[in-house]
Design a protein around this motif. Structure first.
Motif, PDB file in Angstrom:
ATOM      1  N   PRO A  71       0.106   5.503  -8.530  1.00 24.41           N
ATOM      2  CA  PRO A  71      -1.312   5.903  -8.514  1.00 24.41           C
ATOM      3  C   PRO A  71      -1.841   6.349  -7.152  1.00 24.41           C
ATOM      4  O   PRO A  71      -2.745   7.173  -7.076  1.00 24.41           O
ATOM      5  CB  PRO A  71      -2.037   4.644  -8.999  1.00 24.41           C
ATOM      6  CG  PRO A  71      -1.037   3.956  -9.855  1.00 24.41           C
ATOM      7  CD  PRO A  71       0.290   4.213  -9.183  1.00 24.41           C
ATOM      8  N   ASP A  72      -1.270   5.825  -6.063  1.00 23.00           N
ATOM      9  CA  ASP A  72      -1.741   6.221  -4.736  1.00 23.00           C
ATOM     10  C   ASP A  72      -1.066   7.501  -4.239  1.00 23.00           C
ATOM     11  O   ASP A  72      -1.254   7.919  -3.102  1.00 23.00           O
ATOM     12  CB  ASP A  72      -1.536   5.096  -3.727  1.00 23.00           C
ATOM     13  CG  ASP A  72      -0.067   4.774  -3.460  1.00 23.00           C
ATOM     14  OD1 ASP A  72       0.830   5.427  -4.052  1.00 23.00           O
ATOM     15  OD2 ASP A  72       0.196   3.854  -2.659  1.00 23.00           O
ATOM     16  N   GLY A  73      -0.241   8.120  -5.117  1.00 22.17           N
ATOM     17  CA  GLY A  73       0.431   9.361  -4.759  1.00 22.17           C
ATOM     18  C   GLY A  73       1.807   9.170  -4.150  1.00 22.17           C
ATOM     19  O   GLY A  73       2.528  10.139  -3.928  1.00 22.17           O
ATOM     20  N   ALA A  74       2.157   7.924  -3.859  1.00 19.54           N
ATOM     21  CA  ALA A  74       3.465   7.643  -3.266  1.00 19.54           C
ATOM     22  C   ALA A  74       4.581   7.811  -4.298  1.00 19.54           C
ATOM     23  O   ALA A  74       4.361   7.695  -5.500  1.00 19.54           O
ATOM     24  CB  ALA A  74       3.495   6.225  -2.698  1.00 19.54           C
ATOM     25  N   ARG A  75       5.749   8.081  -3.775  1.00 17.70           N
ATOM     26  CA  ARG A  75       6.931   8.168  -4.625  1.00 17.70           C
ATOM     27  C   ARG A  75       7.545   6.765  -4.735  1.00 17.70           C
ATOM     28  O   ARG A  75       7.765   6.100  -3.716  1.00 17.70           O
ATOM     29  CB  ARG A  75       7.917   9.120  -3.980  1.00 17.70           C
ATOM     30  CG  ARG A  75       9.170   9.315  -4.753  1.00 17.70           C
ATOM     31  CD  ARG A  75      10.038  10.339  -4.071  1.00 17.70           C
ATOM     32  NE  ARG A  75      11.381  10.251  -4.631  1.00 17.70           N
ATOM     33  CZ  ARG A  75      12.412  10.898  -4.175  1.00 17.70           C
ATOM     34  NH1 ARG A  75      12.276  11.698  -3.147  1.00 17.70           N
ATOM     35  NH2 ARG A  75      13.575  10.749  -4.731  1.00 17.70           N
ATOM     36  N   PRO A  76       7.826   6.297  -5.962  1.00 13.51           N
ATOM     37  CA  PRO A  76       8.414   4.961  -6.095  1.00 13.51           C
ATOM     38  C   PRO A  76       9.873   4.959  -5.657  1.00 13.51           C
ATOM     39  O   PRO A  76      10.542   6.001  -5.668  1.00 13.51           O
ATOM     40  CB  PRO A  76       8.296   4.685  -7.594  1.00 13.51           C
ATOM     41  CG  PRO A  76       8.376   6.037  -8.219  1.00 13.51           C
ATOM     42  CD  PRO A  76       7.650   6.954  -7.262  1.00 13.51           C
ATOM     43  N   ASP A  77      10.351   3.786  -5.306  1.00 10.34           N
ATOM     44  CA  ASP A  77      11.767   3.653  -4.978  1.00 10.34           C
ATOM     45  C   ASP A  77      12.616   3.692  -6.251  1.00 10.34           C
ATOM     46  O   ASP A  77      13.729   4.203  -6.237  1.00 10.34           O
ATOM     47  CB  ASP A  77      12.017   2.345  -4.225  1.00 10.34           C
ATOM     48  CG  ASP A  77      11.301   2.327  -2.890  1.00 10.34           C
ATOM     49  OD1 ASP A  77      11.564   3.229  -2.067  1.00 10.34           O
ATOM     50  OD2 ASP A  77      10.465   1.424  -2.678  1.00 10.34           O
ATOM     51  N   TYR A  78      12.077   3.137  -7.312  1.00 13.78           N
ATOM     52  CA  TYR A  78      12.788   3.084  -8.587  1.00 13.78           C
ATOM     53  C   TYR A  78      11.833   3.426  -9.728  1.00 13.78           C
ATOM     54  O   TYR A  78      10.626   3.173  -9.637  1.00 13.78           O
ATOM     55  CB  TYR A  78      13.357   1.681  -8.846  1.00 13.78           C
ATOM     56  CG  TYR A  78      14.344   1.234  -7.809  1.00 13.78           C
ATOM     57  CD1 TYR A  78      15.670   1.661  -7.860  1.00 13.78           C
ATOM     58  CD2 TYR A  78      13.963   0.378  -6.782  1.00 13.78           C
ATOM     59  CE1 TYR A  78      16.590   1.252  -6.904  1.00 13.78           C
ATOM     60  CE2 TYR A  78      14.869  -0.041  -5.819  1.00 13.78           C
ATOM     61  CZ  TYR A  78      16.180   0.400  -5.888  1.00 13.78           C
ATOM     62  OH  TYR A  78      17.086  -0.002  -4.947  1.00 13.78           O
ATOM     63  N   VAL A  79      12.404   3.964 -10.807  1.00 10.46           N
ATOM     64  CA  VAL A  79      11.648   4.248 -12.028  1.00 10.46           C
ATOM     65  C   VAL A  79      12.282   3.465 -13.160  1.00 10.46           C
ATOM     66  O   VAL A  79      13.515   3.491 -13.333  1.00 10.46           O
ATOM     67  CB  VAL A  79      11.647   5.757 -12.370  1.00 10.46           C
ATOM     68  CG1 VAL A  79      10.955   6.008 -13.703  1.00 10.46           C
ATOM     69  CG2 VAL A  79      10.971   6.552 -11.268  1.00 10.46           C
ATOM     70  N   TYR A  80      11.467   2.764 -13.899  1.00 11.60           N
ATOM     71  CA  TYR A  80      11.909   1.982 -15.056  1.00 11.60           C
ATOM     72  C   TYR A  80      11.252   2.603 -16.278  1.00 11.60           C
ATOM     73  O   TYR A  80      10.033   2.547 -16.422  1.00 11.60           O
ATOM     74  CB  TYR A  80      11.470   0.524 -14.868  1.00 11.60           C
ATOM     75  CG  TYR A  80      11.878  -0.428 -15.964  1.00 11.60           C
ATOM     76  CD1 TYR A  80      13.161  -0.955 -15.997  1.00 11.60           C
ATOM     77  CD2 TYR A  80      10.969  -0.833 -16.930  1.00 11.60           C
ATOM     78  CE1 TYR A  80      13.533  -1.858 -16.978  1.00 11.60           C
ATOM     79  CE2 TYR A  80      11.339  -1.731 -17.917  1.00 11.60           C
ATOM     80  CZ  TYR A  80      12.615  -2.247 -17.935  1.00 11.60           C
ATOM     81  OH  TYR A  80      12.978  -3.139 -18.909  1.00 11.60           O
ATOM     82  N   ILE A  81      12.049   3.238 -17.120  1.00 13.58           N
ATOM     83  CA  ILE A  81      11.509   3.850 -18.333  1.00 13.58           C
ATOM     84  C   ILE A  81      11.583   2.821 -19.453  1.00 13.58           C
ATOM     85  O   ILE A  81      12.660   2.293 -19.753  1.00 13.58           O
ATOM     86  CB  ILE A  81      12.281   5.129 -18.702  1.00 13.58           C
ATOM     87  CG1 ILE A  81      12.061   6.175 -17.611  1.00 13.58           C
ATOM     88  CG2 ILE A  81      11.835   5.659 -20.060  1.00 13.58           C
ATOM     89  CD1 ILE A  81      12.824   7.453 -17.808  1.00 13.58           C
ATOM     90  N   LEU A  82      10.436   2.533 -20.034  1.00  9.80           N
ATOM     91  CA  LEU A  82      10.336   1.524 -21.080  1.00  9.80           C
ATOM     92  C   LEU A  82       9.853   2.177 -22.370  1.00  9.80           C
ATOM     93  O   LEU A  82       8.797   2.808 -22.377  1.00  9.80           O
ATOM     94  CB  LEU A  82       9.357   0.426 -20.649  1.00  9.80           C
ATOM     95  CG  LEU A  82       9.116  -0.711 -21.633  1.00  9.80           C
ATOM     96  CD1 LEU A  82      10.407  -1.504 -21.870  1.00  9.80           C
ATOM     97  CD2 LEU A  82       8.016  -1.624 -21.101  1.00  9.80           C
ATOM     98  N   ASN A  83      10.623   2.054 -23.426  1.00  9.61           N
ATOM     99  CA  ASN A  83      10.182   2.568 -24.725  1.00  9.61           C
ATOM    100  C   ASN A  83       8.965   1.782 -25.188  1.00  9.61           C
ATOM    101  O   ASN A  83       8.845   0.584 -24.914  1.00  9.61           O
ATOM    102  CB  ASN A  83      11.286   2.428 -25.769  1.00  9.61           C
ATOM    103  CG  ASN A  83      12.372   3.448 -25.616  1.00  9.61           C
ATOM    104  OD1 ASN A  83      12.304   4.339 -24.776  1.00  9.61           O
ATOM    105  ND2 ASN A  83      13.395   3.321 -26.432  1.00  9.61           N
ATOM    106  N   SER A  84       8.096   2.433 -25.921  1.00  6.30           N
ATOM    107  CA  SER A  84       6.881   1.776 -26.402  1.00  6.30           C
ATOM    108  C   SER A  84       7.177   0.706 -27.441  1.00  6.30           C
ATOM    109  O   SER A  84       6.318  -0.115 -27.742  1.00  6.30           O
ATOM    110  CB  SER A  84       5.909   2.806 -26.969  1.00  6.30           C
ATOM    111  OG  SER A  84       6.486   3.470 -28.076  1.00  6.30           O
ATOM    112  N   ASP A  85       8.387   0.685 -27.975  1.00 10.61           N
ATOM    113  CA  ASP A  85       8.755  -0.345 -28.953  1.00 10.61           C
ATOM    114  C   ASP A  85       9.706  -1.379 -28.345  1.00 10.61           C
ATOM    115  O   ASP A  85      10.416  -2.082 -29.061  1.00 10.61           O
ATOM    116  CB  ASP A  85       9.382   0.278 -30.195  1.00 10.61           C
ATOM    117  CG  ASP A  85      10.693   1.010 -29.917  1.00 10.61           C
ATOM    118  OD1 ASP A  85      11.040   1.228 -28.735  1.00 10.61           O
ATOM    119  OD2 ASP A  85      11.368   1.380 -30.889  1.00 10.61           O
ATOM    120  N   ALA A  86       9.705  -1.474 -27.017  1.00 19.71           N
ATOM    121  CA  ALA A  86      10.547  -2.447 -26.318  1.00 19.71           C
ATOM    122  C   ALA A  86       9.658  -3.372 -25.492  1.00 19.71           C
ATOM    123  O   ALA A  86       8.631  -2.953 -24.962  1.00 19.71           O
ATOM    124  CB  ALA A  86      11.538  -1.725 -25.416  1.00 19.71           C
TER     125      ALA A  86
END
Length: 115
Positions: A84-99
């Motif tokens: 949200p602050d415009g920074a790039r995250p170190d990691y991305v965690y993709i979470l399915n909406s049914d998980a």
């Protein structure tokens, strides 16, 4: 400390997505980062319902994809938005909406990746 962006893609499953967000919030405790919900052009009131439910939750933001380009395209919208602050995250965690991750799932994964 490393940051994690958790991206959850929604398409016409607002209630289930909100449950996934609740689980992700617990799993993100003590971890720098945020949760981004991408509404994949549901056009069924999902985005508005989720925005209302999460308006007092500073770690969660919702964005609209603008079109339903499918699973990959929707997640790419969230990843491209960054934190949200415009920074790039170190990691991305993709979470399915049914998980619904266990309370220690994201922490354990982050610890493993950092090792």
């Amino acid at each position: 400390m490393s940051s994690v962006l958790c991206v959850i893609l929604n398409w016409r499953t607002a209630e289930m997505t909100l449950r996934a967000v609740e689980a992700a919030l617990v799993a993100m405790e003590g971890i720098e980062g945020a949760i981004t919900i991408v509404d994949n052009d549901s056009q069924d009131g999902s985005y508005e319902r989720m925005a209302e439910a999460l308006r007092d939750q500073p770690r969660v933001r919702g964005i609209q994809s603008g079109r339903n380009g499918g699973y990959g395209a929707g997640n790419n919208v969230g990843i491209g938005a960054g934190l949200p602050d415009g920074a790039r995250p170190d990691y991305v965690y993709i979470l399915n909406s049914d998980a619904f991750p266990a309370p220690d799932a994201i922490r354990r994964l982050l610890d493993h990746l950092e090792t």
